[in-house]
Design a protein around this motif. Structure first.
Motif, PDB file in Angstrom:
ATOM      1  N   TYR A 312       0.819  -1.204   0.000  1.00 47.47           N
ATOM      2  CA  TYR A 312       0.000   0.000   0.000  1.00 47.47           C
ATOM      3  C   TYR A 312       0.861   1.266   0.000  1.00 47.47           C
ATOM      4  O   TYR A 312       0.614   2.199  -0.773  1.00 47.47           O
ATOM      5  CB  TYR A 312      -0.933   0.002   1.216  1.00 47.47           C
ATOM      6  CG  TYR A 312      -1.712   1.286   1.352  1.00 47.47           C
ATOM      7  CD1 TYR A 312      -2.835   1.513   0.572  1.00 47.47           C
ATOM      8  CD2 TYR A 312      -1.295   2.282   2.233  1.00 47.47           C
ATOM      9  CE1 TYR A 312      -3.547   2.696   0.672  1.00 47.47           C
ATOM     10  CE2 TYR A 312      -1.994   3.470   2.333  1.00 47.47           C
ATOM     11  CZ  TYR A 312      -3.111   3.678   1.553  1.00 47.47           C
ATOM     12  OH  TYR A 312      -3.794   4.858   1.644  1.00 47.47           O
ATOM     13  N   PHE A 313       1.869   1.303   0.845  1.00 52.98           N
ATOM     14  CA  PHE A 313       2.707   2.502   0.930  1.00 52.98           C
ATOM     15  C   PHE A 313       3.597   2.676  -0.297  1.00 52.98           C
ATOM     16  O   PHE A 313       3.940   3.796  -0.669  1.00 52.98           O
ATOM     17  CB  PHE A 313       3.559   2.475   2.201  1.00 52.98           C
ATOM     18  CG  PHE A 313       2.788   2.817   3.452  1.00 52.98           C
ATOM     19  CD1 PHE A 313       2.200   4.064   3.596  1.00 52.98           C
ATOM     20  CD2 PHE A 313       2.634   1.888   4.468  1.00 52.98           C
ATOM     21  CE1 PHE A 313       1.480   4.389   4.740  1.00 52.98           C
ATOM     22  CE2 PHE A 313       1.920   2.203   5.613  1.00 52.98           C
ATOM     23  CZ  PHE A 313       1.336   3.459   5.760  1.00 52.98           C
ATOM     24  N   ARG A 314       3.929   1.546  -0.948  1.00 56.81           N
ATOM     25  CA  ARG A 314       4.757   1.649  -2.156  1.00 56.81           C
ATOM     26  C   ARG A 314       3.948   2.105  -3.369  1.00 56.81           C
ATOM     27  O   ARG A 314       4.392   2.966  -4.129  1.00 56.81           O
ATOM     28  CB  ARG A 314       5.410   0.296  -2.471  1.00 56.81           C
ATOM     29  CG  ARG A 314       6.605  -0.051  -1.619  1.00 56.81           C
ATOM     30  CD  ARG A 314       7.367  -1.242  -2.205  1.00 56.81           C
ATOM     31  NE  ARG A 314       6.520  -2.413  -2.358  1.00 56.81           N
ATOM     32  CZ  ARG A 314       6.314  -3.322  -1.393  1.00 56.81           C
ATOM     33  NH1 ARG A 314       6.896  -3.166  -0.221  1.00 56.81           N
ATOM     34  NH2 ARG A 314       5.542  -4.363  -1.614  1.00 56.81           N
ATOM     35  N   SER A 315       2.791   1.508  -3.572  1.00 57.46           N
ATOM     36  CA  SER A 315       2.078   1.744  -4.826  1.00 57.46           C
ATOM     37  C   SER A 315       0.653   2.246  -4.669  1.00 57.46           C
ATOM     38  O   SER A 315       0.017   2.607  -5.651  1.00 57.46           O
ATOM     39  CB  SER A 315       2.035   0.433  -5.631  1.00 57.46           C
ATOM     40  OG  SER A 315       1.238  -0.543  -4.956  1.00 57.46           O
ATOM     41  N   GLY A 316       0.143   2.234  -3.459  1.00 58.87           N
ATOM     42  CA  GLY A 316      -1.243   2.628  -3.252  1.00 58.87           C
ATOM     43  C   GLY A 316      -2.231   1.494  -3.467  1.00 58.87           C
ATOM     44  O   GLY A 316      -3.438   1.687  -3.286  1.00 58.87           O
ATOM     45  N   GLU A 317      -1.755   0.304  -3.860  1.00 60.58           N
ATOM     46  CA  GLU A 317      -2.649  -0.828  -4.070  1.00 60.58           C
ATOM     47  C   GLU A 317      -3.124  -1.369  -2.729  1.00 60.58           C
ATOM     48  O   GLU A 317      -2.317  -1.700  -1.858  1.00 60.58           O
ATOM     49  CB  GLU A 317      -1.952  -1.931  -4.859  1.00 60.58           C
ATOM     50  CG  GLU A 317      -2.866  -3.098  -5.188  1.00 60.58           C
ATOM     51  CD  GLU A 317      -2.180  -4.178  -5.991  1.00 60.58           C
ATOM     52  OE1 GLU A 317      -2.821  -5.211  -6.247  1.00 60.58           O
ATOM     53  OE2 GLU A 317      -1.000  -3.998  -6.363  1.00 60.58           O
ATOM     54  N   ALA A 318      -4.430  -1.457  -2.569  1.00 56.30           N
ATOM     55  CA  ALA A 318      -5.009  -1.869  -1.295  1.00 56.30           C
ATOM     56  C   ALA A 318      -5.472  -3.317  -1.390  1.00 56.30           C
ATOM     57  O   ALA A 318      -6.624  -3.601  -1.723  1.00 56.30           O
ATOM     58  CB  ALA A 318      -6.174  -0.962  -0.920  1.00 56.30           C
ATOM     59  N   VAL A 319      -4.584  -4.251  -1.107  1.00 56.71           N
ATOM     60  CA  VAL A 319      -4.902  -5.669  -1.159  1.00 56.71           C
ATOM     61  C   VAL A 319      -5.771  -6.032   0.044  1.00 56.71           C
ATOM     62  O   VAL A 319      -5.457  -5.680   1.169  1.00 56.71           O
ATOM     63  CB  VAL A 319      -3.617  -6.524  -1.160  1.00 56.71           C
ATOM     64  CG1 VAL A 319      -3.948  -8.014  -1.133  1.00 56.71           C
ATOM     65  CG2 VAL A 319      -2.764  -6.175  -2.362  1.00 56.71           C
ATOM     66  N   ASN A 320      -6.873  -6.728  -0.207  1.00 53.35           N
ATOM     67  CA  ASN A 320      -7.815  -7.129   0.837  1.00 53.35           C
ATOM     68  C   ASN A 320      -8.410  -5.935   1.576  1.00 53.35           C
ATOM     69  O   ASN A 320      -8.650  -5.989   2.792  1.00 53.35           O
ATOM     70  CB  ASN A 320      -7.164  -8.102   1.838  1.00 53.35           C
ATOM     71  CG  ASN A 320      -6.909  -9.458   1.245  1.00 53.35           C
ATOM     72  OD1 ASN A 320      -7.662  -9.928   0.399  1.00 53.35           O
ATOM     73  ND2 ASN A 320      -5.831 -10.087   1.652  1.00 53.35           N
ATOM     74  N   ALA A 321      -8.643  -4.849   0.855  1.00 49.13           N
ATOM     75  CA  ALA A 321      -9.351  -3.721   1.458  1.00 49.13           C
ATOM     76  C   ALA A 321     -10.800  -4.119   1.706  1.00 49.13           C
ATOM     77  O   ALA A 321     -11.436  -4.731   0.863  1.00 49.13           O
ATOM     78  CB  ALA A 321      -9.294  -2.507   0.540  1.00 49.13           C
ATOM     79  N   VAL A 322     -11.324  -3.780   2.877  1.00 45.30           N
ATOM     80  CA  VAL A 322     -12.708  -4.121   3.205  1.00 45.30           C
ATOM     81  C   VAL A 322     -13.615  -2.898   3.145  1.00 45.30           C
ATOM     82  O   VAL A 322     -14.797  -2.986   3.450  1.00 45.30           O
ATOM     83  CB  VAL A 322     -12.815  -4.777   4.604  1.00 45.30           C
ATOM     84  CG1 VAL A 322     -12.010  -6.037   4.659  1.00 45.30           C
ATOM     85  CG2 VAL A 322     -12.396  -3.817   5.699  1.00 45.30           C
ATOM     86  N   ASN A 323     -13.071  -1.746   2.785  1.00 45.04           N
ATOM     87  CA  ASN A 323     -13.911  -0.561   2.618  1.00 45.04           C
ATOM     88  C   ASN A 323     -13.542   0.140   1.326  1.00 45.04           C
ATOM     89  O   ASN A 323     -12.749  -0.365   0.530  1.00 45.04           O
ATOM     90  CB  ASN A 323     -13.785   0.375   3.823  1.00 45.04           C
ATOM     91  CG  ASN A 323     -12.424   1.047   3.879  1.00 45.04           C
ATOM     92  OD1 ASN A 323     -11.451   0.523   3.356  1.00 45.04           O
ATOM     93  ND2 ASN A 323     -12.368   2.194   4.519  1.00 45.04           N
TER      94      ASN A 323
END
Length: 537
Positions: A312-323
């Protein structure tokens, strides 16, 4: 690493609950500075949230609506090392623009294995036999057990944990019946199990093990009537969430001998009070919420959340985001008015179709054809599935959740909208049934239903409503309104439509209609269906 990235300060993540050493080391390896501070008071937690970029919790720390706003200037992401997010106010986090991540599969095997252990414990009376020997007894006949091979295990809930339990049971020689209304029978049968109604599963299983999410949809799922439907020789295994089993009813069933025994890991009140009714029940064994309590699970959840935060901090990709994470401004401006409309229509379908959803088709018509289809479809899926799962369904995870539930998704687009300038249509196939709803926007931002099951029914989707389908004949509406009057429920607006011999009514109420009253409306002579919903004003 670029020079700019090298100069960028490391994100600081507060580790507010115990995380494995490997998890902390993994945070560091991902360029994150961990600040390990366990057991903070609410005041100290608020002070720390104002100064960190992220926070990791397990289940002890409560990230409530009172403490989360303290992080609104700096905090970006919340990581839950585990699956449940009961201790995080996800709605408030979303409102504040905070991404919430969890690790849904990292401790699934551990929890499934505990259920299997309890099956063995029940079959061989391990806890009672141990206590007997410690008391100086040696009564082998009293603790004669039963082989599990050749018996039937009933698995209620077919998510990740339920599927692992079913697989393990089959490997041990048990037949497996599965009940999950949101997973098609074909998915269950492909795994070598039998899809069953809850009634059939309870009546035919020797071991009933629960693996549904908690929440309103499953609260009290197993009560007096369900326990009475089980074999007198059957055992109940509860390793899911407190509240799914009515504990008073379970104690009564055990003491009457209606079922042979039970093993319980989760409770409505934890720690289990000394005066709790289950403590005095016969043939029951307890564990203190140990579902995720293995070294392997602690390590796996710690490593998983550390990797996700690093990404997330590297690319902004939110893996397993629940919201729902932040949406780019231009996309949000175009889509924002349609988000409540799509979700409301999905909720209507969920209420109208009790069978397993198999295929959902979204039709974008007129101006809506220019919308980003994935965003609108995700909101429709959220409305359809969100109330039945233990985590929010949103544009981040909707497609994956639908695939996992065996729900096929399709999108159709048309520049023409015959009746309105813009329209969303949702068509749901569930079992042999097919239900369609359509909606539009009034004034560009007010959600309205336009059609329900082929009947024109233009009405606002706001407040508590009662939606009925019925035969188009004189007196039906009078019967419905008379019953509402008898129940002392005021009507604020009513919209009625008809097509051929069929009719529908959308009745806005002054207050929500309890489900037992909805059932009374549905039993009226010419009423075919009745559902009650509550939408935001």
């Amino acid at each position: 690493m670029s020079p700019a990235a090298a100069r960028r300060p490391k994100p600081v993540v507060l580790v507010a609950d115990r995380l494995s050493d490997e998890g902390v080391a993994c945070l560091q390896a991902n360029g994150i500075e961990p600040a390990v501070e366990i057991g903070l008071s609410d005041a100290k937690l608020k002070a720390r949230l104002a100064k960190v970029d992220g926070v990791v919790v397990r289940s002890a720390t409560k990230l409530t609506a009172k403490v989360l706003p303290a992080g609104k200037s700096k905090l970006k992401v919340i990581g839950r090392a585990g699956i449940g997010v009961d201790n995080i106010d996800v709605a408030k986090a979303t409102e504040l623009g905070l991404v919430v991540l969890n690790t849904p599969d990292a401790n699934a095997t551990t929890t499934a294995e505990l259920a299997i252990a309890h099956i063995f414990g029940c079959a061989r009376h391990l806890a009672a036999a141990d206590a007997s020997v410690r008391a100086g007894e040696w009564d082998r006949a009293k603790y004669t057990g039963t082989e599990i091979a050749g018996k039937t295990a009933g698995v209620i809930g077919y998510g990740t944990i339920g599927r692992i339990v079913a697989q393990r049971c089959r490997g041990l020689g048990l037949k497996v019946m599965v009940h999950d209304p949101f997973v098609p029978a074909g998915v269950v049968e492909e795994d070598g199990c039998e899809a069953a109604t809850l009634k059939k599963l309870l009546a035919g299983s020797d071991f009933v093990t629960i693996h549904t999410p908690g929440g309103k949809a499953t609260e009290g799922l197993i009560g007096r009537r369900e326990l009475a439907a089980m074999k007198s020789t059957a055992y109940l295994i509860q390793c899911a969430r407190g509240g799914i089993v009515v504990e008073e009813d379970l104690a009564l069933a055990l003491n009457k001998g209606s079922i042979a025994g039970a093993a319980v890991d989760v409770f409505t009140a934890e720690p289990l009070p000394a005066s709790h009714v289950l403590r005095g029940a016969r043939n029951i064994s307890f564990t203190p919420h140990l579902g995720a309590s293995t070294k392997e699970a602690q390590r796996a959840t710690g490593l998983a959340i550390a990797e996700q935060l690093g990404q997330y901090f590297r690319s902004g990709e939110a893996v397993n985001a629940v919201n729902l994470p932040r949406v780019p401004g231009d996309v949000l401006d175009v889509t924002r008015p349609y988000i409540p409309l799509a979700k409301n229509l999905g909720q209507l379908l969920a209420a109208a179709c009790s069978l397993s959803p198999r295929e959902l088709t979204l039709a974008l018509q007129g101006e809506a054809a220019e919308l980003p289809e994935s965003v609108v479809l995700a909101e429709a899926v959220s409305g359809l599935l969100g109330g039945r799962l233990s985590f929010p369904v949103n544009q981040v995870n909707a497609a994956a959740v639908a695939e996992r539930q065996g729900l096929k998704l399709a999108v159709e687009k048309s520049a023409a909208a015959p009746e309105f300038a813009t329209m969303l249509r949702l068509r749901l196939r569930c079992g042999r049934e097919e239900v369609e709803v359509a909606g539009t926007l009034l004034g560009g931002d007010q959600p309205r239903i336009a059609y329900f099951d082929g009947i024109e029914l233009e009405a606002p989707l706001t407040g508590p409503i009662l939606l009925t389908t019925h035969h188009d004949r004189p007196g039906v509406i009078a019967e419905i309104t008379a019953l509402l009057a008898e129940l002392k429920i005021n009507i604020t607006h009513m919209h009625v439509g008809s097509a051929g011999k069929r009719a529908a009514a959308c009745i806005r109420l002054a207050r929500p209609l309890p489900e037992r009253f909805v059932a009374q409306v549905g039993k009226l002579r010419h009423v075919k269906s009745a559902v009650s919903m509550e939408f935001g004003a």
